[in-house]
Design an enzyme around this catalytic site. Structure first.
Site, PDB file in Angstrom:
ATOM      1  N   ASP A  97       0.791  -1.230   0.000  1.00 15.25           N
ATOM      2  CA  ASP A  97       0.000   0.000   0.000  1.00 15.25           C
ATOM      3  C   ASP A  97       0.826   1.284   0.000  1.00 15.25           C
ATOM      4  OD1 ASP A  97       1.099   0.032   2.512  1.00 15.25           O
ATOM      5  OD2 ASP A  97      -0.711  -0.650   3.526  1.00 15.25           O
ATOM      6  N   GLU A 119       0.233  -9.045  -1.255  1.00 12.30           N
ATOM      7  CA  GLU A 119      -0.457  -8.530  -0.050  1.00 12.30           C
ATOM      8  C   GLU A 119      -1.705  -7.739  -0.475  1.00 12.30           C
ATOM      9  OE1 GLU A 119       0.781  -5.375   3.006  1.00 12.30           O
ATOM     10  OE2 GLU A 119       1.652  -7.160   3.872  1.00 12.30           O
ATOM     11  N   GLU A 133      -2.485   5.066   2.792  1.00 17.18           N
ATOM     12  CA  GLU A 133      -2.336   3.648   2.430  1.00 17.18           C
ATOM     13  C   GLU A 133      -3.634   2.966   2.006  1.00 17.18           C
ATOM     14  OE1 GLU A 133      -0.902   5.074   5.070  1.00 17.18           O
ATOM     15  OE2 GLU A 133       1.243   4.830   4.699  1.00 17.18           O
ATOM     16  N   HIS A 222       5.225   5.697  13.074  1.00 18.40           N
ATOM     17  CA  HIS A 222       5.549   6.497  11.875  1.00 18.40           C
ATOM     18  C   HIS A 222       4.359   6.911  11.024  1.00 18.40           C
ATOM     19  CE1 HIS A 222       4.760   3.444   8.784  1.00 18.40           C
ATOM     20  NE2 HIS A 222       5.179   2.572   9.672  1.00 18.40           N
ATOM     21  N   ARG A 224       1.525   8.623   8.999  1.00 20.70           N
ATOM     22  CA  ARG A 224       1.286  10.022   8.609  1.00 20.70           C
ATOM     23  C   ARG A 224       0.087  10.644   9.322  1.00 20.70           C
ATOM     24  NH1 ARG A 224       4.367   9.331   4.160  1.00 20.70           N
ATOM     25  NH2 ARG A 224       4.983  11.199   3.029  1.00 20.70           N
ATOM     26  N   HIS A 255      12.035   5.892  13.427  1.00 23.90           N
ATOM     27  CA  HIS A 255      11.942   6.035  11.973  1.00 23.90           C
ATOM     28  C   HIS A 255      12.703   7.305  11.574  1.00 23.90           C
ATOM     29  CE1 HIS A 255      10.046   6.502   8.041  1.00 23.90           C
ATOM     30  NE2 HIS A 255       9.466   5.327   8.175  1.00 23.90           N
TER      31      HIS A 255
HETATM   32  C1  UD1 Z   1       6.390   5.152   3.890  1.00 26.14           C
HETATM   33  C2  UD1 Z   1       5.036   4.675   3.337  1.00 26.14           C
HETATM   34  C3  UD1 Z   1       4.240   3.952   4.413  1.00 26.14           C
HETATM   35  C4  UD1 Z   1       5.061   2.850   5.062  1.00 26.14           C
HETATM   36  C5  UD1 Z   1       6.363   3.444   5.580  1.00 26.14           C
HETATM   37  C6  UD1 Z   1       7.230   2.351   6.142  1.00 26.14           C
HETATM   38  C7  UD1 Z   1       3.866   6.015   1.648  1.00 26.14           C
HETATM   39  C8  UD1 Z   1       2.979   7.159   1.404  1.00 26.14           C
HETATM   40  N1  UD1 Z   1       4.254   5.832   2.913  1.00 26.14           N
HETATM   41  O1  UD1 Z   1       6.108   6.160   4.857  1.00 26.14           O
HETATM   42  O2  UD1 Z   1       3.077   3.386   3.833  1.00 26.14           O
HETATM   43  O3  UD1 Z   1       4.320   2.308   6.133  1.00 26.14           O
HETATM   44  O4  UD1 Z   1       7.059   4.055   4.484  1.00 26.14           O
HETATM   45  O5  UD1 Z   1       8.266   2.853   6.926  1.00 26.14           O
HETATM   46  O6  UD1 Z   1       4.232   5.313   0.731  1.00 26.14           O
HETATM   47  N2  UD1 Z   1      13.676   8.904   5.430  1.00 26.14           N
HETATM   48  C9  UD1 Z   1      15.058   8.905   5.392  1.00 26.14           C
HETATM   49  N3  UD1 Z   1      15.692   7.728   5.094  1.00 26.14           N
HETATM   50  C10 UD1 Z   1      15.027   6.559   4.884  1.00 26.14           C
HETATM   51  C11 UD1 Z   1      13.629   6.582   4.949  1.00 26.14           C
HETATM   52  C12 UD1 Z   1      12.958   7.762   5.213  1.00 26.14           C
HETATM   53  O7  UD1 Z   1      15.713   9.920   5.598  1.00 26.14           O
HETATM   54  O8  UD1 Z   1      15.664   5.529   4.638  1.00 26.14           O
HETATM   55  C13 UD1 Z   1      12.985  10.195   5.722  1.00 26.14           C
HETATM   56  C14 UD1 Z   1      13.122  11.203   4.561  1.00 26.14           C
HETATM   57  O9  UD1 Z   1      13.186  12.499   5.083  1.00 26.14           O
HETATM   58  C15 UD1 Z   1      11.800  11.017   3.815  1.00 26.14           C
HETATM   59  C16 UD1 Z   1      10.860  10.785   4.984  1.00 26.14           C
HETATM   60  O10 UD1 Z   1      11.597   9.957   5.889  1.00 26.14           O
HETATM   61  O11 UD1 Z   1      11.464  12.139   3.031  1.00 26.14           O
HETATM   62  C17 UD1 Z   1       9.524  10.171   4.641  1.00 26.14           C
HETATM   63  O12 UD1 Z   1       9.645   9.001   3.861  1.00 26.14           O
HETATM   64  P1  UD1 Z   1       8.343   8.487   3.040  1.00 26.14           P
HETATM   65  O13 UD1 Z   1       8.670   7.193   2.362  1.00 26.14           O
HETATM   66  O14 UD1 Z   1       7.793   9.567   2.195  1.00 26.14           O
HETATM   67  O15 UD1 Z   1       7.262   8.242   4.163  1.00 26.14           O
HETATM   68  P2  UD1 Z   1       7.208   7.194   5.346  1.00 26.14           P
HETATM   69  O16 UD1 Z   1       6.573   7.896   6.491  1.00 26.14           O
HETATM   70  O17 UD1 Z   1       8.512   6.556   5.535  1.00 26.14           O
HETATM   71  N1  UDP Z   2      11.808  -2.986  11.241  1.00 31.69           N
HETATM   72  C1  UDP Z   2      13.195  -3.008  11.153  1.00 31.69           C
HETATM   73  N2  UDP Z   2      13.915  -2.107  11.918  1.00 31.69           N
HETATM   74  C2  UDP Z   2      13.319  -1.229  12.749  1.00 31.69           C
HETATM   75  C3  UDP Z   2      11.902  -1.192  12.820  1.00 31.69           C
HETATM   76  C4  UDP Z   2      11.178  -2.088  12.036  1.00 31.69           C
HETATM   77  O1  UDP Z   2      13.768  -3.816  10.420  1.00 31.69           O
HETATM   78  O2  UDP Z   2      14.038  -0.455  13.429  1.00 31.69           O
HETATM   79  C5  UDP Z   2      11.029  -3.910  10.382  1.00 31.69           C
HETATM   80  C6  UDP Z   2       9.957  -4.719  11.063  1.00 31.69           C
HETATM   81  O3  UDP Z   2      10.443  -5.965  11.507  1.00 31.69           O
HETATM   82  C7  UDP Z   2       8.898  -4.895   9.979  1.00 31.69           C
HETATM   83  C8  UDP Z   2       9.068  -3.643   9.133  1.00 31.69           C
HETATM   84  O4  UDP Z   2      10.338  -3.090   9.459  1.00 31.69           O
HETATM   85  O5  UDP Z   2       9.167  -5.999   9.154  1.00 31.69           O
HETATM   86  C9  UDP Z   2       7.969  -2.647   9.433  1.00 31.69           C
HETATM   87  O6  UDP Z   2       8.255  -1.428   8.823  1.00 31.69           O
HETATM   88  P1  UDP Z   2       7.469  -0.111   9.140  1.00 31.69           P
HETATM   89  O7  UDP Z   2       6.893  -0.178  10.506  1.00 31.69           O
HETATM   90  O8  UDP Z   2       8.395   1.015   8.820  1.00 31.69           O
HETATM   91  O9  UDP Z   2       6.341  -0.097   8.026  1.00 31.69           O
HETATM   92  P2  UDP Z   2       4.849  -0.695   7.944  1.00 31.69           P
HETATM   93  O10 UDP Z   2       4.926  -2.160   8.166  1.00 31.69           O
HETATM   94  O11 UDP Z   2       4.021   0.047   8.947  1.00 31.69           O
HETATM   95  O12 UDP Z   2       4.429  -0.339   6.555  1.00 31.69           O
END
Ligand code: UD1
Ligand code: UDP
Length: 386
Positions: A97, A119, A133, A222, A224, A255
């Site tokens: 998603d 999924e 999502e 994390h 939104r 996160h």
């Molecule tokens: C995204 C997904 C969410 C998922 C989550 C898992 C969307 C809209 N959101 O949300 O569904 O549950 O990932 O974690 O697709 N950032 C870093 N380094 C990283 C990752 C993130 O710096 O490796 C920071 C950056 O500033 C980035 C921000 O996090 O711009 C947001 O990342 P983004 O993928 O847009 O949203 P998530 O909240 O991570």
């Molecule tokens: N996870 C990880 N390191 C962390 C936190 C989570 O490897 O510090 C793993 C966790 O085991 C799970 C996945 O990341 O498999 C979940 O990711 P997240 O919560 O970011 O996204 P969501 O599942 O909500 O989309």
């Protein structure tokens, strides 16, 4: 030979698609496996690619700090246009998603390449929770030709949306394939536990603190829709709990999203060091995270994937959300929705810490999300279909 392209971009998609990449690669005599990462996440994606030893064929590298939904959608869509033109896959697999999955599915549709949705069929039936999502799942579901549902309930959701029953396969969730791989690795590789304990110590949490009676609450957050007030309430609740239970450790791998870190700093100050049983650490690589989850007593989270993993490890999960698209463990009694209000989080965590009978009831191991064979089922189905 058929060309199978798997597209993913965030940490959870990578964890759940990695075992599928490995399974397709075993079929190299029948199909070519192409991996495209969007880089929606960077560091958190690369951590997973390293562990599973996956080298992407294409990397759109789109992430920028503080990106919004428009940035991600537009960059994935135009980036995928060029990748698809160059690679000409026969099918594109996307997961779950995220905005990566929906934009990649749309890009494939624009070139009339069939999409398989892994999924598929999870629903809360509320388009603003989780946001965006729930809408991403609906849109990807409309774009997909092949739907791989983790549970019978997710299949039912798709049937209710008039997806043809011959287009849906119930396979279990690939997250359980990944989880079993990690659990077996930790069990069988004698030096791995020591290495993970040492890595956790370097990351800021010494697991030997748990050698006596001390217990651990593992926290992640994390979503939104919780940014702002929701996160402030969660942080204040955590602060109260750490003061109320000095014999319990609270570990929060944060996160990297700046919207998650801002309220944490607002409540706990810039140096995050105002009490000695609370540990804010950097995101853990997947093996260390599962190792720490196995050592925890309670998991407090708003994550999707963790709601699937923790029940399999027999860990009670309190979900800081008002809805869940994963009601199976809720029904089994090992997951509970607690929302994001300060009072509710404090009272529900306190109950689990203080009442052994309630704790016992919630901590039985259940696994409605799969048997570790989801990837095999998906691969053999798709190789017959494409
Ligand atoms: C995204 C997904 C969410 C998922 C989550 C898992 C969307 C809209 N959101 O949300 O569904 O549950 O990932 O974690 O697709 N950032 C870093 N380094 C990283 C990752 C993130 O710096 O490796 C920071 C950056 O500033 C980035 C921000 O996090 O711009 C947001 O990342 P983004 O993928 O847009 O949203 P998530 O909240 O991570
Ligand atoms: N996870 C990880 N390191 C962390 C936190 C989570 O490897 O510090 C793993 C966790 O085991 C799970 C996945 O990341 O498999 C979940 O990711 P997240 O919560 O970011 O996204 P969501 O599942 O909500 O989309």
């Amino acid at each position: 030979m058929k060309k199978i392209m798997l597209v993913f971009g965030t940490r959870p998609e990578a964890i759940k698609m990695a075992p599928l990449v490995k399974e397709f690669q075993k079929e190299y005599e029948h199909a070519e496996t192409i991996v495209c990462v969007t880089g929606q996440h960077r560091e958190m994606l690369d951590q997973v690619l390293d562990i599973f030893d996956i080298r992407p064929d294409y990397d759109l590298n789109i992430m920028k700090q503080g990106q919004d939904l428009y940035d991600v959608t537009a960059k994935v869509l135009t980036g995928m246009r060029d990748v698809l033109k160059a690679a000409r896959p026969d099918i594109v697999l996307v997961h779950g998603d995220t905005t990566t999955s929906t934009a990649a599915a749309l890009a494939a549709f624009y070139q009339q390449i069939p999409v398989a949705h892994i999924e598929a069929g999870l629903r809360t039936h509320n388009i603003y929770s989780p946001w965006p999502e729930e809408m991403n799942r609906l849109l990807t579901g409309r774009l997909a030709t092949y739907h791989f549902s983790p549970t019978p309930l997710s299949r039912q959701n798709l049937l209710a949306e008039a997806v043809g029953e011959k287009q849906i396969w119930v396979t279990g969730n690939t997250v359980i394939d990944a989880l079993y791989w990690v659990v077996n690795k930790i069990k069988n590789e004698t030096e791995l536990s020591d290495r993970l304990a040492a890595e956790l110590k370097d990351a800021g949490y010494d697991t030997s603190r748990l050698d006596g009676n001390r217990r651990l609450v593992l926290i992640t957050g994390h979503r939104r829709e919780n940014f702002g007030e929701g996160f402030i309430q969660m942080c204040n609740a955590i602060k109260t709990l750490t003061q109320k239970f000095p014999g319990v450790d609270f570990v929060y791998p944060m996160h990297l999203n700046p919207n998650v870190r801002k309220p944490i700093h607002e409540v706990f100050g810039e140096n995050l060091s105002n009490c000695d049983n609370l540990f804010f650490i950097e995101p853990l690589e997947y093996l260390s995270f599962i190792y720490l989850m196995e050592k925890s007593a309670i998991v407090l989270t708003d994550s999707g994937g963790i709601q699937e993993e923790a029940p399999g490890l027999g860990k009670p999960v309190l979900v800081m959300r008002d809805t869940t698209e994963r009601p199976e463990a809720l029904d089994a009694g090992t997951v509970k929705l607690v929302g994001t209000s300060y009072d509710k989080i404090v009272s529900e965590v306190s109950l689990l810490i203080e009442d052994p009978a309630i704790y016992e009831k919630m901590s039985k191991a259940v696994n409605p999300y799969g048997d570790g064979q989801a990837c095999r089922r998906i691969v053999s189905t798709l190789l017959q279909q494409v």
